[in-house]
Motif scaffolding. Structure first.
Motif, short mmCIF file in Angstrom:
data_model
loop_
_atom_site.label_atom_id
_atom_site.label_comp_id
_atom_site.label_asym_id
_atom_site.label_seq_id
_atom_site.Cartn_x
_atom_site.Cartn_y
_atom_site.Cartn_z
N GLU A 163 0.83 -1.21 0.00
CA GLU A 163 0.00 0.00 0.00
C GLU A 163 0.86 1.26 0.00
N GLY A 164 1.90 1.26 0.84
CA GLY A 164 2.76 2.44 0.96
C GLY A 164 3.59 2.71 -0.27
N LEU A 165 3.77 1.69 -1.11
CA LEU A 165 4.58 1.82 -2.32
C LEU A 165 3.73 1.81 -3.59
N ALA A 166 2.47 2.14 -3.44
CA ALA A 166 1.53 2.05 -4.57
C ALA A 166 1.99 2.86 -5.78
N ASP A 167 2.64 3.99 -5.54
CA ASP A 167 3.07 4.86 -6.65
C ASP A 167 4.55 4.72 -6.98
N ALA A 168 5.22 3.74 -6.39
CA ALA A 168 6.65 3.59 -6.59
C ALA A 168 6.97 3.12 -8.01
N LYS A 169 8.05 3.64 -8.54
CA LYS A 169 8.48 3.27 -9.89
C LYS A 169 9.37 2.02 -9.87
N ARG A 170 10.07 1.79 -8.78
CA ARG A 170 10.92 0.60 -8.64
C ARG A 170 10.37 -0.32 -7.57
N LYS A 171 10.46 -1.62 -7.81
CA LYS A 171 10.12 -2.56 -6.76
C LYS A 171 11.16 -2.48 -5.64
N VAL A 172 10.72 -2.75 -4.43
CA VAL A 172 11.62 -2.78 -3.29
C VAL A 172 12.00 -4.23 -2.99
N ASP A 173 13.28 -4.49 -2.89
CA ASP A 173 13.76 -5.83 -2.58
C ASP A 173 13.55 -6.14 -1.10
N VAL A 174 13.09 -7.35 -0.81
CA VAL A 174 12.85 -7.76 0.57
C VAL A 174 13.38 -9.17 0.79
#
Length: 428
Positions: A163-174
């Motif tokens: 939800e917090g990354l809904a507008d992110a252009k890059r995926k976040v690695d986890v």
């Protein structure tokens, strides 16, 4: 290539010293750090005021080099936990010696790292704060070279990150974090961890790149029972990584990272055992306290401490020392020192009196023990030692993670223990 902005670190030499810098000589007020260091100030004759915590510069360098060589020989990468020092000058020394990344614990620390251009960062925590996620997304978009990954240990956490990354252009690695009963964070069993990985697989904002964990909260000494607990946990880490093999099909490396400063030998042994063909594991330790070692907890449990478990490698050296003056001796067997909980660590052992400095110079001190600490005082029991009001006591410290946060500017001294060769800035 991993690195740090050397110009940003060098610019710390232009910071000006003033009354906000605890313990600094008033004669240096108004001068830049670089100007102050050019005078080669003496700890005892040039106006430093106590209490004061100092670093042994040669011991720091020895510890950083020793750990780097051991990791290289063992075949593991090192992403030292920067929260120990929060000192970009020390980060630079660690990265220059080959550290693969720097580890952070929270978003505020992460922003400090980025202010100094650290471009590969592990966050050993779940990041679910919406404001922090928005900042992270913007930072990743603005800096394509910036590599970041953090932990996930719950399906709810995956949902909040998505939800917090809904507008992110890059995926976040986890990385899926595996914990254990009685431990800290992390999924408590294999099915839960697999469910978290499955949730990541369906998230449009996240990419699963490995498995993480922390063994230090599971054991607290160097007993056979402690080692067995750590070894069992590491086997669980291996089992989870292998179970998730199908989740890593498109990766050229799978990060598997565990390791504080107490059991990194056992962690490295587990991480460097053979992995199944086709599973390209990159083993990463996150030890941080090794940079200064200590005269207490880590001295007793570290693989390169007082009772070394690693052969053929020089032991770490304690690199932190506090100096405090005897301000009162109200009875023959008690001296009060001008150092307290606001100056030095006390959570993993009280300071250890080691040296006494009088008008005749500095010599070893025996027969004294710190028995308690208040905010600004330490109670030192005196058993036969010649200790007088006005004497200075040199103290070994335990647990560096709760020392650095008490000092904005730490003098680093040379081989003579008196000449200040550097001033280390911290950001807490």
């Amino acid at each position: 290539m991993v690195g740090i902005d050397a110009a940003a670190v060098a610019s710390l030499g232009e910071d000006r010293i003033d009354w906000r810098c605890k313990g600094m000589p008033s004669a240096l007020f108004g001068r830049t750090v670089a100007e102050a260091l050019a005078t080669r100030p003496n700890l005892f004759s040039d106006g430093f005021v106590g209490p004061l915590v100092v670093l042994d510069d040669e011991a720091v360098d020895h510890n950083i080099a020793t750990m780097a060589r051991w990791c290289a020989a063992k075949g593991v990468e090192l992403a030292p936990h920067g929260k120990t020092t929060m000192a970009p000058q020390l980060f630079q020394r660690q990265l220059d010696r080959g550290s693969w990344a720097i580890t952070t614990a929270n978003a505020s620390q992460l922003r400090v790292y980025r202010a100094f251009g650290v471009n590969r960062i592990l966050m050993a925590n779940q990041l679910v704060d919406p404001a922090a996620l928005r900042w992270l997304a913007a930072e990743l978009e603005a800096h394509p070279e910036f590599e970041f990954c953090c932990w996930v240990d719950s399906v709810r956490g995956v949902e909040l990150m998505t939800e917090g990354l809904a507008d992110a252009k890059r995926k976040v690695d986890v990385l899926v974090e595996l914990g254990a009963a009685g431990g800290r964070t992390g999924a408590r069993d294999l099915p839960t961890a697999v469910a978290v990985a499955d949730a990541v697989a369906t998230s449009p904002a996240l990419r699963l790149v490995g498995v993480g964990g922390y063994e230090g909260a599971l054991a607290h000494d160097a007993s056979a029972e402690a080692f067995a607990t750590v070894d069992a946990y590491m086997q669980a880490i291996r089992e989870l990584t292998i179970t998730l093999t199908g989740h890593f099909d498109d990766l050229d490396r799978v990060i598997v990272t565990v390791g504080g400063s107490a059991y990194f030998d056992h962690v490295a042994d587990a991480l460097t055992q053979p992995w199944p063909t086709g599973l390209p594991v990159l083993p990463v330790l996150r030890s941080g306290a090794y940079v200064t070692h200590d005269d207490g907890f880590y001295r007793g449990v570290s693989p390169l401490g007082e009772h070394a478990r690693i052969g053929g490698v020089p032991a770490f050296r304690p690199a932190l020392r506090a100096w405090a003056q005897v301000t009162s001796k109200p009875q023959p067997d008690l001296a009060l020192l001008t150092i307290g909980k606001r100056d030095a660590s006390f959570d993993e052992g009280l300071p250890e009196p080691q040296l006494i400095r009088t008008g005749d110079g500095t010599k070893p001190l025996t027969g004294c023990v710190v028995t308690a600490m208040n905010d600004q005082h330490s109670f030192m029991a005196v058993d036969g030692a010649d200790v007088r009001v006005g004497d200075w006591i040199g103290l070994g410290l335990s647990h560096p993670c709760t020392v650095f946060d008490k000092w904005q500017l730490l003098p680093a001294v040379g081989a003579d223990g008196e000449t200040v060769v550097d001033l280390i800035r911290t950001y807490f």
